[in-house]
Design a protein around this motif. Structure first.
Motif, short mmCIF file in Angstrom:
data_model
loop_
_atom_site.label_atom_id
_atom_site.label_comp_id
_atom_site.label_asym_id
_atom_site.label_seq_id
_atom_site.Cartn_x
_atom_site.Cartn_y
_atom_site.Cartn_z
N GLY A 65 0.82 -1.22 0.00
CA GLY A 65 0.00 0.00 0.00
C GLY A 65 0.84 1.26 0.00
O GLY A 65 0.43 2.30 -0.51
N ARG A 92 4.91 9.01 -1.81
CA ARG A 92 5.49 7.74 -1.38
C ARG A 92 6.59 7.97 -0.34
O ARG A 92 7.47 8.81 -0.56
CB ARG A 92 6.06 7.02 -2.60
N ARG A 106 4.09 1.34 -1.27
CA ARG A 106 4.88 1.36 -2.50
C ARG A 106 4.09 1.81 -3.72
O ARG A 106 4.66 2.32 -4.67
CB ARG A 106 5.43 -0.05 -2.79
N VAL A 107 2.77 1.58 -3.73
CA VAL A 107 2.00 1.95 -4.93
C VAL A 107 1.53 3.39 -4.88
O VAL A 107 0.81 3.84 -5.77
CB VAL A 107 0.78 1.03 -5.14
N ARG A 108 1.91 4.12 -3.86
CA ARG A 108 1.49 5.53 -3.82
C ARG A 108 2.18 6.30 -4.93
O ARG A 108 3.28 5.95 -5.35
CB ARG A 108 1.88 6.14 -2.47
N PRO A 109 1.54 7.38 -5.39
CA PRO A 109 2.20 8.23 -6.38
C PRO A 109 3.53 8.73 -5.81
O PRO A 109 3.66 8.91 -4.60
CB PRO A 109 1.24 9.40 -6.56
#
Lengths: 297, 357
Positions: free
Chosen positions: B101, B110, B103-106
């Protein structure tokens, strides 16, 4: 889960014991039948190809590949595979995704249609394209008006190859994706991943071995396809002959060394495919073994 | 962060999964949605998370702390969701699952790699699986997997935590341990949580408040004590544990069932009206001595393995009755199978159809 194991632990052991109890002579006969069969129908032809190709020595063998037409055939085969494999990779992944993760009207029809190329004789497939795109075909007049050549040209060969190899990737992916469901994708979405990131980070890694397996089979078929391609190619040497067609042409001209030399390339492709396939199968099984069924303590 | 759900309806084809449901959850509360399968509890949870959309309606709304979230996509709502079958990413290690959750942030939002590492280790400590960070989900037990799923949901610092039958796929013993652990964890973190379950025992043990659902509607809301001791509907009393059902008639000072006169907790009711009386097994008293105000019955079965002793009785009028008592009392009573006993009732909940003139 654990209780199931304790109720039925003996079953696989029993089955195994039963097979070991077959009398020796039964086992010997069964094994020798299958070995003979493999020898006659698989090993012998392979050996024959190599012997015939090398009959006049390694020099003549290598010379066969100097021929411009042979090189053109190899090139065309590579082009056809290079277009049809990626096309079917994209199509197969999209179809499998749609079939496995969504429930929609006409789902079963699509499943059946994907299998159609397996059910139809490749020659018929080729004829269908001639009927569609040939000079006398439905779209023929329009195509010739616009100076587009499909039949007896490379586009026709590529179309046929795509049609024939259409099911391989999708067929590999559908059962696996159905089994995996879409909970992992949902989890990724809830965690804030975009659809694109979810696809690349969750969906693709979960099916990568099946995908590769499908691609290998698809590629082997694309390079080896004869019937459908034969109908649409027109057999123009150096232009529309693929490797399997070129083998036929050479053979009909009694040019056995060259014919078998090109054939040996296809045979080697088959061996490489087999090796890759076994490797991928082994990897797929290994990832299976690592998984304990859920709910087990 | 409080949650408010107002006037939510959801239909699948012709099946109405939710019918105009409204629900408030206070900040830091742990609420259990309890109901049988098909009652709409999971649908409600998925609508709150954004995985499902409610039917379009002008007065339906979902708010997280006064902010309306209906328009937000599932990923923007910042909810933690725990699935019944864990839904862990099977090709990632425990560490990577929890880190997902973040790592997939913009790129701009991040956290750095060290920061992600630190957060994941913290969560691993919280779920007591520090030494398993490089394992794959397939190498974990069910209980461990569900703890990883919880840590993964908590990693994004969710505004609300939604748990869909989180212990449903686990063995009874692990289930008990894990729900006690979840309760302690909630007391520590105070994240607003909604737990969906069909297990009344689980709801009663874990939740601050229980919302009992049936056929797409909320039957009753209240503390575990309230829903258990003051059930408002026949469905609630039936769903929360074993209960005996007697049919009787309303009289001046109670409900008459054969020789028994049960207290009438319904204010309304006209003499002679048909009433249904629900009696918990522990409110059934079994005697040996004959008395006029008791129901004669025969002992069919004695089940004494467990914290209490349960007697299955058959009354002379043909009703089967379940009675529960302590081992101590059972020894004093000293009855066996096929013996004749007398039954009286300590307490009952009575229901009757609304009287229409």
């Amino acid at each position: 889960m654990a209780s199931l194991d304790t109720i039925y632990p003996a079953v696989p052991i029993k089955v195994k014991a039963a097979t070991n109890q077959e009398p020796l002579w039964v086992r010997v006969i069964l094994i020798s039948i299958s070995l003979t069969f493999i020898g006659l129908f698989l090993f012998l032809p392979l050996a024959a190809i190599m012997t015939e190709a090398l009959r006049k020595g390694i020099g003549a063998y290598l010379e066969s590949f100097q021929d411009e037409d042979a090189l053109a055939a190899i090139k065309l085969t590579l082009i056809a595979a290079a277009i049809s494999v990626p096309a079917n990779l994209v199509f197969g992944a999209a179809a499998a995704w749609a079939l496995a993760k969504f429930d929609f009207r006409g789902r079963n029809v699509l499943v059946t249609l994907i299998d159609l190329p397996f059910a139809v004789s490749p020659v018929i497939a080729g004829l269908v394209f001639v009927l569609l795109f040939g000079l006398q075909g439905w779209l023929g007049p329009w195509l010739s008006e616009h100076d587009i050549k499909i039949i007896f040209a490379v586009p026709g060969i590529v179309l046929c190859t795509i049609f024939v190899t259409f099911p391989f990737v999708a067929r590999e992916l559908i059962p696996l994706m159905q089994e995996q469901g879409n909970e992992e994708e949902m989890a990724a979405l809830v965690l804030g991943a975009s659809g694109w990131k979810t696809f690349w980070r969750v969906t693709v890694p979960n099916v990568k071995w099946a995908l590769l397996y499908g691609v290998i089979l698809c590629n082997a078929r694309a390079m080896g396809e004869f019937g459908a391609v034969s109908v649409v190619s027109g057999h123009i040497r150096g232009k529309t002959n693929t490797m399997p067609l070129h083998v036929e042409v050479l053979y009909n001209e009694y040019n056995f060394v060259a014919a078998f030399a090109v054939a040996s390339l296809l045979a080697m492709l088959a061996l490489v495919t087999l090796a890759l396939k076994s490797l991928v199968e082994w990897r797929m099984n290994r990832t299976d073994v690592e998984t304990i069924p859920p709910g087990k303590e | 962060m409080s949650i408010a759900v107002r006037h939510i309806t959801k239909t699948f084809g012709r099946f109405a999964a939710l019918r105009d449901v409204s629900l408030e959850v206070a900040a830091g509360e742990l609420v259990a949605l309890l109901g049988p399968s098909g009652s709409g509890k999971t649908t409600l949870l998925r609508i709150i998370s954004g995985l499902d959309q409610p039917d379009a309606s002008p007065d339906s709304e979902i708010r997280f702390h006064e902010e309306r979230v209906e328009g937000q996509a599932v990923g923007q709502r910042q909810v933690g969701f725990v699935f019944q079958h864990y839904a862990l990413f099977r090709h990632m290690t425990v560490f990577e699952n929890i880190a997902f959750g973040l790592r997939v942030r913009p790129r701009k939002e991040r956290p750095s790699n060290q920061e992600i590492s630190r957060r994941v280790r913290e969560l691993l400590h919280l779920i007591q699986l520090e030494n398993l960070e490089s394992r794959y989900p397939g190498q974990l037990s069910g209980g461990q997997r569900q703890r990883v799923a919880l840590a993964r949901a908590l990693a994004i610092e969710p505004r609300v935590l939604l748990l869909d039958e989180p212990f449903g796929a686990l063995d009874a013993k692990v289930r008990q341990e894990l729900r006690r652990w979840l309760r302690r964890l909630h007391d520590e973190l105070h994240v607003t949580s909604i737990l969906v379950t069909h297990d009344q025992e689980e709801a009663l043990e874990v939740a601050d408040r229980i919302v009992v659902m049936n056929e797409g509607r909320i039957e009753q809301e209240g503390t575990p004590e309230e829903v258990f001791h003051q059930p408002k509907t026949e469905f609630v009393i039936n769903f929360l544990g074993n209960v005996n059902l007697f049919h009787g008639r309303v009289e001046q000072d109670g409900v008459r069932v054969g020789p028994l006169l049960l207290p009438n907790n319904h204010v309304a009711g006209v003499s002679g009206q048909v009433a249904r009386a629900f009696i918990r097994p522990y409110d059934v008293e079994v005697h040996r001595d004959k008395s006029l105000a008791a129901l004669p019955a025969r002992v069919l079965r004695v089940q004494s393995a467990g914290p209490t002793v349960r007697l299955e009785l058959l009354s002379n009028s043909g009703d089967s009755i379940l009675a529960e008592m302590s081992h101590d009392k059972y020894r004093k009573l000293n009855v066996r199978k096929e013996e004749e006993v007398f039954v009286s009732v300590r307490d009952a909940r009575t229901f009757m159809d609304d009287y229409v003139i």
